[in-house]
Design an enzyme around this catalytic site. Structure first.
Site, PDB file in Angstrom:
ATOM      1  N   GLU A  93      66.169  29.358  12.713  1.00 38.95           N
ATOM      2  CA  GLU A  93      66.165  30.823  12.731  1.00 38.95           C
ATOM      3  C   GLU A  93      64.933  31.422  12.069  1.00 38.95           C
ATOM      4  O   GLU A  93      64.493  32.492  12.477  1.00 38.95           O
ATOM      5  CB  GLU A  93      67.453  31.404  12.139  1.00 38.95           C
ATOM      6  CG  GLU A  93      67.620  31.243  10.658  1.00 38.95           C
ATOM      7  CD  GLU A  93      68.922  31.857  10.149  1.00 38.95           C
ATOM      8  OE1 GLU A  93      69.349  32.880  10.676  1.00 38.95           O
ATOM      9  OE2 GLU A  93      69.495  31.294   9.199  1.00 38.95           O
ATOM     10  N   TRP A 133      68.979  47.696  16.462  1.00 40.53           N
ATOM     11  CA  TRP A 133      68.974  46.325  16.974  1.00 40.53           C
ATOM     12  C   TRP A 133      69.605  46.421  18.357  1.00 40.53           C
ATOM     13  O   TRP A 133      70.790  46.695  18.490  1.00 40.53           O
ATOM     14  CB  TRP A 133      69.788  45.423  16.039  1.00 40.53           C
ATOM     15  CG  TRP A 133      69.801  43.990  16.421  1.00 40.53           C
ATOM     16  CD1 TRP A 133      68.771  43.107  16.311  1.00 40.53           C
ATOM     17  CD2 TRP A 133      70.907  43.252  16.953  1.00 40.53           C
ATOM     18  NE1 TRP A 133      69.160  41.869  16.751  1.00 40.53           N
ATOM     19  CE2 TRP A 133      70.472  41.933  17.153  1.00 40.53           C
ATOM     20  CE3 TRP A 133      72.208  43.569  17.293  1.00 40.53           C
ATOM     21  CZ2 TRP A 133      71.287  40.941  17.662  1.00 40.53           C
ATOM     22  CZ3 TRP A 133      73.028  42.585  17.806  1.00 40.53           C
ATOM     23  CH2 TRP A 133      72.579  41.282  17.984  1.00 40.53           C
ATOM     24  N   HIS A 193      75.288   8.316  20.482  1.00 38.79           N
ATOM     25  CA  HIS A 193      76.106   8.754  21.614  1.00 38.79           C
ATOM     26  C   HIS A 193      75.370   9.789  22.464  1.00 38.79           C
ATOM     27  O   HIS A 193      75.996  10.559  23.167  1.00 38.79           O
ATOM     28  CB  HIS A 193      77.442   9.298  21.110  1.00 38.79           C
ATOM     29  CG  HIS A 193      78.232   8.261  20.373  1.00 38.79           C
ATOM     30  ND1 HIS A 193      78.889   7.238  21.008  1.00 38.79           N
ATOM     31  CD2 HIS A 193      78.413   8.065  19.042  1.00 38.79           C
ATOM     32  CE1 HIS A 193      79.470   6.462  20.096  1.00 38.79           C
ATOM     33  NE2 HIS A 193      79.184   6.945  18.891  1.00 38.79           N
ATOM     34  N   ARG A 231      69.122  45.170   9.072  1.00 39.52           N
ATOM     35  CA  ARG A 231      70.219  45.302  10.036  1.00 39.52           C
ATOM     36  C   ARG A 231      69.712  45.438  11.474  1.00 39.52           C
ATOM     37  O   ARG A 231      70.495  45.372  12.426  1.00 39.52           O
ATOM     38  CB  ARG A 231      71.069  46.521   9.700  1.00 39.52           C
ATOM     39  CG  ARG A 231      71.732  46.441   8.337  1.00 39.52           C
ATOM     40  CD  ARG A 231      72.552  47.676   8.072  1.00 39.52           C
ATOM     41  NE  ARG A 231      73.616  47.819   9.032  1.00 39.52           N
ATOM     42  CZ  ARG A 231      74.809  47.260   8.936  1.00 39.52           C
ATOM     43  NH1 ARG A 231      75.103  46.519   7.891  1.00 39.52           N
ATOM     44  NH2 ARG A 231      75.724  47.443   9.865  1.00 39.52           N
ATOM     45  N   LYS A 241      68.865  26.996   9.404  1.00 37.54           N
ATOM     46  CA  LYS A 241      67.816  27.681   8.630  1.00 37.54           C
ATOM     47  C   LYS A 241      66.474  27.433   9.283  1.00 37.54           C
ATOM     48  O   LYS A 241      65.676  28.342   9.453  1.00 37.54           O
ATOM     49  CB  LYS A 241      67.760  27.172   7.182  1.00 37.54           C
ATOM     50  CG  LYS A 241      68.844  27.608   6.235  1.00 37.54           C
ATOM     51  CD  LYS A 241      68.860  29.066   5.876  1.00 37.54           C
ATOM     52  CE  LYS A 241      69.631  29.854   6.859  1.00 37.54           C
ATOM     53  NZ  LYS A 241      70.987  30.186   6.605  1.00 37.54           N
ATOM     54  N   CYS A 292      73.020  47.910  13.835  1.00 32.56           N
ATOM     55  CA  CYS A 292      71.983  48.882  13.505  1.00 32.56           C
ATOM     56  C   CYS A 292      72.250  49.399  12.102  1.00 32.56           C
ATOM     57  O   CYS A 292      73.300  49.144  11.540  1.00 32.56           O
ATOM     58  CB  CYS A 292      72.039  50.068  14.460  1.00 32.56           C
ATOM     59  SG  CYS A 292      71.970  49.594  16.189  1.00 32.56           S
ATOM     60  N   ASN A 313      76.091  53.073  15.306  1.00 31.75           N
ATOM     61  CA  ASN A 313      76.069  51.618  15.151  1.00 31.75           C
ATOM     62  C   ASN A 313      77.348  51.103  15.782  1.00 31.75           C
ATOM     63  O   ASN A 313      78.438  51.532  15.393  1.00 31.75           O
ATOM     64  CB  ASN A 313      76.019  51.246  13.664  1.00 31.75           C
ATOM     65  CG  ASN A 313      76.202  49.757  13.441  1.00 31.75           C
ATOM     66  OD1 ASN A 313      75.787  48.959  14.273  1.00 31.75           O
ATOM     67  ND2 ASN A 313      76.813  49.384  12.327  1.00 31.75           N
ATOM     68  N   GLY A 314      77.218  50.215  16.763  1.00 34.02           N
ATOM     69  CA  GLY A 314      78.410  49.687  17.428  1.00 34.02           C
ATOM     70  C   GLY A 314      78.175  49.610  18.918  1.00 34.02           C
ATOM     71  O   GLY A 314      77.026  49.611  19.377  1.00 34.02           O
ATOM     72  N   GLU A 368      73.603  23.351   8.605  1.00 32.51           N
ATOM     73  CA  GLU A 368      73.049  24.557   7.986  1.00 32.51           C
ATOM     74  C   GLU A 368      71.528  24.428   7.820  1.00 32.51           C
ATOM     75  O   GLU A 368      70.785  25.382   8.032  1.00 32.51           O
ATOM     76  CB  GLU A 368      73.748  24.802   6.635  1.00 32.51           C
ATOM     77  CG  GLU A 368      73.212  25.946   5.806  1.00 32.51           C
ATOM     78  CD  GLU A 368      73.250  27.309   6.496  1.00 32.51           C
ATOM     79  OE1 GLU A 368      73.867  27.451   7.554  1.00 32.51           O
ATOM     80  OE2 GLU A 368      72.614  28.235   5.960  1.00 32.51           O
ATOM     81  N   LYS A 380      71.205  40.973  10.277  1.00 27.90           N
ATOM     82  CA  LYS A 380      71.889  40.408   9.117  1.00 27.90           C
ATOM     83  C   LYS A 380      73.397  40.285   9.335  1.00 27.90           C
ATOM     84  O   LYS A 380      73.991  39.265   9.016  1.00 27.90           O
ATOM     85  CB  LYS A 380      71.620  41.288   7.890  1.00 27.90           C
ATOM     86  CG  LYS A 380      72.292  40.802   6.618  1.00 27.90           C
ATOM     87  CD  LYS A 380      71.570  39.625   6.045  1.00 27.90           C
ATOM     88  CE  LYS A 380      72.216  39.073   4.798  1.00 27.90           C
ATOM     89  NZ  LYS A 380      71.803  37.669   4.594  1.00 27.90           N
TER      90      LYS A 380
HETATM   91  O1  M6R Z   1      78.346  38.203   7.136  1.00 26.20           O
HETATM   92  P1  M6R Z   1      78.832  36.912   7.719  1.00 26.20           P
HETATM   93  O2  M6R Z   1      78.876  35.808   6.752  1.00 26.20           O
HETATM   94  O3  M6R Z   1      80.149  37.068   8.431  1.00 26.20           O
HETATM   95  O4  M6R Z   1      77.775  36.553   8.844  1.00 26.20           O
HETATM   96  C1  M6R Z   1      77.969  35.491   9.726  1.00 26.20           C
HETATM   97  C2  M6R Z   1      76.675  35.068  10.383  1.00 26.20           C
HETATM   98  O5  M6R Z   1      76.183  36.108  11.194  1.00 26.20           O
HETATM   99  C3  M6R Z   1      75.610  34.719   9.343  1.00 26.20           C
HETATM  100  O6  M6R Z   1      76.098  33.724   8.499  1.00 26.20           O
HETATM  101  C4  M6R Z   1      74.326  34.220  10.017  1.00 26.20           C
HETATM  102  O7  M6R Z   1      74.568  33.042  10.726  1.00 26.20           O
HETATM  103  C5  M6R Z   1      73.283  33.986   8.932  1.00 26.20           C
HETATM  104  N1  M6R Z   1      72.675  35.228   8.551  1.00 26.20           N
HETATM  105  C6  M6R Z   1      72.235  33.034   9.340  1.00 26.20           C
HETATM  106  O8  M6R Z   1      71.414  32.694   8.269  1.00 26.20           O
END
Ligand code: M6R
Length: 596
Positions: free
Chosen positions: A476, A71, A492, A27, A473, A2, A97-98, A469, A591
Site C-alpha cells: 500500500e 475521495w 502448493h 480521508r 504495508k 471524504c 460523505n457517503g 500485514e 484512512k
Molecule cells: O478503521 P478500521 O480498522 O476498521 O479500518 C480497516 C481498514 O480499512 C484499515 O485497516 C486499512 O486496511 C489500513 N489503513 C491499511 O493500512
C-alpha cells in the site's frame, strides 16, 4: 470516504475551514472545495490536494461556511465533481460523505422538473432536492428530504438567506460537532477540531443538528429533541502534527513504545470479563477489515493459545453476507476508526443473529461503540497516516490482554500464569524500542531491495498474519506487489513465482515452527530468491542460509508479532521512501472506508 467541516461564528471562515480540512486530508485527497456565505453564496473548488485549493483560493470574506475533501466514489476526481454543490439558483450549498444509493432515479425525476446537474456525482441530487422542496427554512426542508435518501450520509448545508446557520445530518457516516464560545463547528472527525475546541458531541445515526454561533440544537430526523452533553477530548493539536518527522507514518511508528505502554495501562479490566466466563459463549468469531483483519487473524492464534477458546477470523465484508451462521460465538469486532462500513454492517448482522458483540476500537464515541454490546479501547492516540501502524500494534496488545482476562475467567489460565504473562507484556514497549533503535539497519536493507517488482512475505503460526500485514504495508505504501503466505503453502503454487528478482521476507523466529521455516527458506534460496530473515536475537546460525538478517529482541514466542511487526513497518516505510512514494496518502486509498 471524504472529509467534511463546517464553521459558524465571528471569525473569517475561509482560513479556518482550510486549516481544519487539512487535518482531514487523510480521508480523501483527490479534490477539495469550500462554500462560504459572504453577501451571497460563494463556492471555490479545485482538483487535487487541499494545498492546490489554498493556492488558487480568492479572498472570500464571510463568517460561516462548509468545506470538503473528496475521495471519489461516483464520478472521476475532477473539479466539476468536487464538492460543495449548489442548487440551480446558487443559494444553497451542500457537502456529503457517503453514498446515495437511489440517486439515479432521484436525478431523473429532478431533471424532468428542470434541474440542471453540473457533475456526475450521486451527491448533487441532494442539493436539487433541497431546492425543489425548500420551505423557506433549511432545517424543515432537511426533514422533508432526508427520508427520500437511501444509502449512507453525513451532510452539511448552508443557505445564503439563512444567516449564520449550518444544518447537518448523519446516517451511517461519521459526524461530530465542536462546541466553542460564540462559534460552533462540525466535522467528520475530532482531528479537524482539535485546534479550535476540546468539547465535542458525536452525532448519532438518524440525527440532525442546526448550528448557529450561539447554539447547537440536535434532533432526530423526525424532530424529537436530543439532549447530549459535550465530551472533553484529551488529544492535542500536537497529536495531529508531524512533530519533526518526515511523515506521519514514521512518527506513528516511533510512537509505538508509548502507544503500547498506554494500551497496557488501559482498562481491559473495565470490561466485565466475568460476564464472559466459562459458559457465556462456546467460541469467538473475530470480524474486521484490512489491517484490523490481520489483527483478527493473529487474535485467533492468541486467544486459542492463551485462553483456549476456539476462535475464527472472518472479513467483515464476508461475514455480513454469509448465510452460514452456526453456533453462538461472541462476535469480536476490530476497527481502529470504528467507522468502517463493512464492520458496522457486521455488527448489525451479529445483532440480527442474536449474538453478543464486543468491539476493539481506537475512537471514543465512534459508531461501533454504539453498535456493540461492550467496548475495549486501544490507546494508540490519533493516527493520521493512511497506513495503519500503531493502531495495529495496540490492537494486538488488546487481544493479549483480553486473552489473559478470558483465560482467567474461564479458568484455562492460573492466576500465576496470568501474572507472569502480564509481566512479560509490560516489557513489550522496550522490545519495540529495541527494534526502533535498529532503524538504520532496516533502512539499509530496504534500500538494497527497494527496486523489486514483487516480494513474498512468509510466516508461520501467529506470525503468518504478521507476514500478511507486512505484505499489505509494503504494497500500500511502496506499490511493490507483495504477497503474504503461510510458509507451508509455498509449494502448493506460489513457488512457481520465486526467483532471483523476487526477494522473500521470512519471519524465522525461534519457536516450534523454526525448523520448518528453515526448510522453506532453503527451498526458495535454492531457486535463487534473495532471502531477508527476521530472526530472534542471538540466532547466528541462520546467517548461513539467508542473504540478510534483521534481528528482533528475544521475547516469548506468542509475543513475537509485536517486534516483528515493527521491523516490517519500517521495511515498508523505507522502501516507499526510496521509491519516492506518497507515504501518508497512498494513491486511491483512504484512512477509513465508510462506503461499501
Ligand atoms: O478503521 P478500521 O480498522 O476498521 O479500518 C480497516 C481498514 O480499512 C484499515 O485497516 C486499512 O486496511 C489500513 N489503513 C491499511 O493500512
Amino acid at each position: 470516504m471524504c472529509g467534511i467541516v463546517g464553521y459558524t461564528g465571528s471569525r473569517k471562515a475561509a482560513p479556518l475551514l482550510l486549516d481544519s480540512l487539512k487535518r482531514l486530508e487523510y480521508r480523501g485527497y483527490d479534490s477539495a472545495g469550500v462554500a462560504i456565505v459572504d453577501k451571497k453564496l460563494r463556492i471555490h473548488k479545485d482538483k487535487g490536494e487541499i494545498d492546490n485549493l489554498r493556492e488558487s483560493m480568492p479572498n472570500i470574506p464571510g463568517v460561516y461556511g462548509i468545506a470538503h475533501t473528496r475521495w471519489a466514489t461516483h464520478g472521476q476526481p475532477t473539479k466539476d465533481n468536487a464538492h460543495p454543490f449548489a442548487d440551480c439558483k446558487g443559494e444553497i450549498a451542500i457537502i456529503h460523505n457517503g453514498i446515495i444509493e437511489n440517486y439515479l432515479e432521484l436525478k431523473e425525476s429532478l431533471i424532468k422538473k428542470g434541474h440542471k446537474f453540473r457533475s456526475e456525482t450521486d451527491t448533487e441530487t441532494f442539493v436539487h432536492l433541497l431546492e425543489e422542496n425548500y420551505t423557506g427554512d433549511l432545517e424543515s426542508t432537511f426533514r422533508k428530504v432526508l427520508p427520500m435518501m437511501k444509502g449512507s450520509f453525513a451532510f452539511a448545508a448552508v443557505h445564503s438567506k439563512e444567516k449564520g446557520k449550518i444544518v447537518v445530518a448523519r446516517k451511517e457516516s461519521p459526524l461530530v460537532l465542536g462546541i466553542g464560545e460564540g462559534e460552533n463547528f462540525a466535522a467528520s472527525d475530532i482531528s479537524a477540531l482539535l485546534k479550535e475546541t476540546d468539547r465535542v458531541i458525536a452525532l448519532h445515526d438518524n440525527e440532525m443538528a442546526v448550528l448557529t454561533p450561539e447554539s447547537v440544537e440536535i434532533t432526530t430526523f423526525e424532530g424529537k429533541e436530543v439532549t447530549r452533553r459535550p465530551e472533553r477530548i484529551k488529544w492535542t493539536v500536537e497529536d495531529a502534527e508531524r512533530g519533526g518527522y518526515e511523515h506521519f507514518m514514521l512518527k506513528e511508528i516511533f510512537e509505538q513504545p508509548q502507544a503500547v505502554h498506554n494500551t497496557l495501562l488501559g482498562k481491559v479490566a473495565d470490561f466485565d470479563v466475568n460476564r464472559f466466563g466459562r459458559d457465556a459463549f462456546p467460541s469467538i468469531k473475530i470480524v474486521a477489515c484490512g489491517t484490523s483483519y490481520h489483527a483478527a487473524l493473529a487474535g485467533k492464534y492468541i486467544l486459542e493459545d492463551i485462553a483456549k477458546v476456539p476462535t475464527e477470523a472472518q472479513l467483515a465484508s464476508e461475514y455480513r453476507y454469509s448465510t452460514a451462521a452456526f453456533g453462538r460465538p461472541l462476535v469480536l469486532l476490530i476497527s481502529q476508526s470504528g467507522e468502517t462500513t463493512d464492520t458496522l454492517g457486521a455488527a448489525r448482522e451479529a445483532r440480527r443473529r442474536g449474538r453478543r458483540s464486543l468491539a476493539i476500537t481506537n475512537y471514543v464515541g465512534s459508531s461501533i461503540t454504539r453498535e456493540a454490546d461492550d467496548v475495549i479501547y486501544t490507546r494508540a492516540g490519533l493516527e493520521i497516516g493512511v497506513a495503519a501502524s500503531k493502531t495495529f500494534l495496540t490492537q494486538l496488545v488488546s487481544l493479549y490482554l483480553l486473552s489473559i482476562q478470558l483465560g482467567l475467567a474461564r479458568r484455562t489460565l492460573s492466576f500465576d500464569e496470568s501474572r507472569k504473562m502480564k509481566e512479560e507484556l509490560r516489557l513489550m514497549p522496550r522490545a519495540v524500542q529495541g527494534v526502533l533503535d535498529e532503524h538504520k539497519k532496516i533502512q539499509k536493507i530496504a534500500k538494497k531491495y527497494h527496486k523489486a517488482r514483487d516480494m513474498f512475505f512468509l510466516g508461520r503460526n501467529v506470525n503468518y498474519p504478521i507476514a500478511l500485514e507486512g505484505a499489505l504495508k509494503m504494497k500500500e505504501i511502496s506499490y511493490i506487489h507483495a504477497e503474504g503466505y503461510p510458509a507451508g503453502e509455498l509449494k502448493h503454487g506460489p513457488l512457481a513465482l520465486v526467483g532471483e528478482k523476487t526477494p522473500i521476507v521470512a519471519v524465522a523466529i525461534k519457536d516450534h515452527t523454526y525448523e520448518k521455516m528453515l526448510g522453506n527458506i532453503k527451498e526458495v534460496s535454492a531457486r535463487s530468491s534473495p532471502v531477508i530473515a527476521i530472526a530472534s536475537e542471538g540466532d547466528r546460525d541462520i546467517e548461513k542460509y539467508v542473504d540478510d538478517v534483521l534481528y528482533v529482541p528475544d521475547v516469548p514466542a506468542i509475543f513475537t508479532p509485536i517486534p516483528v511487526t515493527v521491523v516490517l513497518q519500517l521495511l515498508a516505510y523505507y522502501a516507499a521512501k526510496e521509491r519516492g512514494c506518497s507515504i501518508d496518502k497512498p494513491r486511491h486509498l483512504a484512512k477509513s472506508v465508510t462506503v461499501e
